[in-house]
Motif scaffolding. Sequence first.
Motif, PDB file in Angstrom:
ATOM      1  N   ALA A 158       0.831  -1.206   0.000  1.00 45.00           N
ATOM      2  CA  ALA A 158       0.000   0.000   0.000  1.00 45.00           C
ATOM      3  C   ALA A 158       0.869   1.260   0.000  1.00 45.00           C
ATOM      4  CB  ALA A 158      -0.925  -0.006   1.212  1.00 45.00           C
ATOM      5  N   ALA A 159       2.016   1.197   0.686  1.00 39.12           N
ATOM      6  CA  ALA A 159       2.909   2.355   0.737  1.00 39.12           C
ATOM      7  C   ALA A 159       3.506   2.635  -0.645  1.00 39.12           C
ATOM      8  CB  ALA A 159       4.022   2.123   1.749  1.00 39.12           C
ATOM      9  N   GLN A 161       2.203   1.812  -3.543  1.00 36.88           N
ATOM     10  CA  GLN A 161       1.139   2.318  -4.403  1.00 36.88           C
ATOM     11  C   GLN A 161       0.821   3.785  -4.100  1.00 36.88           C
ATOM     12  OE1 GLN A 161      -2.140  -0.365  -3.837  1.00 36.88           O
ATOM     13  NE2 GLN A 161      -1.197  -2.036  -5.023  1.00 36.88           N
ATOM     14  N   GLU A 162       0.868   4.138  -2.828  1.00 37.63           N
ATOM     15  CA  GLU A 162       0.609   5.530  -2.448  1.00 37.63           C
ATOM     16  C   GLU A 162       1.661   6.465  -3.045  1.00 37.63           C
ATOM     17  OE1 GLU A 162       0.410   8.305   1.589  1.00 37.63           O
ATOM     18  OE2 GLU A 162       0.591   6.110   1.724  1.00 37.63           O
ATOM     19  N   ASN A 166       0.942   9.220  -6.156  1.00 38.12           N
ATOM     20  CA  ASN A 166       1.185  10.650  -5.975  1.00 38.12           C
ATOM     21  C   ASN A 166       2.255  11.156  -6.936  1.00 38.12           C
ATOM     22  OD1 ASN A 166      -0.301  11.913  -3.429  1.00 38.12           O
ATOM     23  ND2 ASN A 166       0.161   9.780  -2.952  1.00 38.12           N
ATOM     24  N   TRP A 277      -1.579  15.823  -1.368  1.00 43.11           N
ATOM     25  CA  TRP A 277      -1.150  14.417  -1.241  1.00 43.11           C
ATOM     26  C   TRP A 277      -2.357  13.509  -1.027  1.00 43.11           C
ATOM     27  CZ3 TRP A 277       3.568  12.354  -2.029  1.00 43.11           C
ATOM     28  CH2 TRP A 277       3.773  11.033  -1.650  1.00 43.11           C
ATOM     29  N   SER A 279      -4.009  10.368   0.434  1.00 45.65           N
ATOM     30  CA  SER A 279      -3.791   9.495   1.587  1.00 45.65           C
ATOM     31  C   SER A 279      -4.153   8.045   1.235  1.00 45.65           C
ATOM     32  CB  SER A 279      -4.643   9.981   2.764  1.00 45.65           C
ATOM     33  OG  SER A 279      -6.021   9.909   2.429  1.00 45.65           O
ATOM     34  N   PRO A 280      -3.740   7.079   2.075  1.00 45.75           N
ATOM     35  CA  PRO A 280      -4.110   5.679   1.815  1.00 45.75           C
ATOM     36  C   PRO A 280      -5.610   5.433   1.773  1.00 45.75           C
ATOM     37  CG  PRO A 280      -2.321   5.806   3.404  1.00 45.75           C
ATOM     38  CD  PRO A 280      -2.805   7.201   3.182  1.00 45.75           C
ATOM     39  N   LEU A 283      -6.725   6.393  -1.549  1.00 51.44           N
ATOM     40  CA  LEU A 283      -6.205   5.415  -2.492  1.00 51.44           C
ATOM     41  C   LEU A 283      -7.035   4.130  -2.473  1.00 51.44           C
ATOM     42  CD1 LEU A 283      -4.016   4.494  -4.478  1.00 51.44           C
ATOM     43  CD2 LEU A 283      -2.640   3.792  -2.503  1.00 51.44           C
ATOM     44  N   GLN A 284      -7.391   3.661  -1.285  1.00 48.72           N
ATOM     45  CA  GLN A 284      -8.180   2.430  -1.199  1.00 48.72           C
ATOM     46  C   GLN A 284      -9.573   2.605  -1.823  1.00 48.72           C
ATOM     47  OE1 GLN A 284      -8.244   1.275   2.911  1.00 48.72           O
ATOM     48  NE2 GLN A 284      -6.034   0.735   2.959  1.00 48.72           N
TER      49      GLN A 284
END
Length: 291
Positions: A158-159, A161-162, A166, A277, A279-280, A283-284
Amino acid sequence: MPSPKARSGGGGGGRSGSVPAGGGGAGGNGRYEFMSLTRTPSHLLQRQGSDPTSARLRASESPCRRRGSGSSSASTSSAGGQPVPEEDCMRLNPSTLGIALSSLLAVDLWLSKRLGVCACEDASWGSVRPLMKLVEVSGHGIPWLLGAAYCLYKSDSAAGQEVTLNLLMALLLDLVLVGVVKALVRRRRPAHNRMDMFATFSVDRYSFPSGHATRAAMCARFLLAHLVLAAPLRVLVLLWAAFVGLSRVLLGRHNVTDVAFGFFMGYFQYNLVEALWLSPVVLQSMMGQLE
């Protein structure tokens, strides 16, 4: 027997340039006189016996009067008739800011032309031109967009992909902002530039600012902030960004001020990316909609 005075008077009439004072022949006293070429209208009235209106018309049609009237009308139109355009007026007291900007522009054009040593194969550093074009491709937007999209697709965490999402958003934002500024400023590229760049678009015919410089500065800050890199790699990232900007001037693509403003703009573009930015959580939700 005719008198000598009569003979001498009659012979004087044959001289060149002498014309009778009256309508033809000698005057009442039997003498001839020279007539001036610049007679006034009153002389014309007395000698020719015509009405004042026709004499004034003939006097106004003379070349001397026509030339005088043309000059007077020209002076009237330039001085008191119609106003002279402002761009034709010489500014005797230019402002200090205008002098400074003109001097900066002159130095910018001179320095950019002197540094364009790879602008063509016949230049002093023409043999280095293929290497400069390779650096140009490394800072182009299309490879960066494709690379960010591929990393986003292949990332499992997940990190990761974040960060890649961005980065992709930052690259798209850079393209939009640079395109808007170029369309507003519309500064032409240097005269010694050859338009053989890789994958150009309509706004790429303009020079200010350098899109490669903005992208290099923004991506350098992004990578140094969000990737764990060793010290040599961090130095290489900074050198790459500086070399991309320098290659734009060496190839003759941009002026020095285009690259300088591009670095400045790209540096502060990263602040805008941080403010926007993703955030996760966002993103999810985006990944859930795509699934």
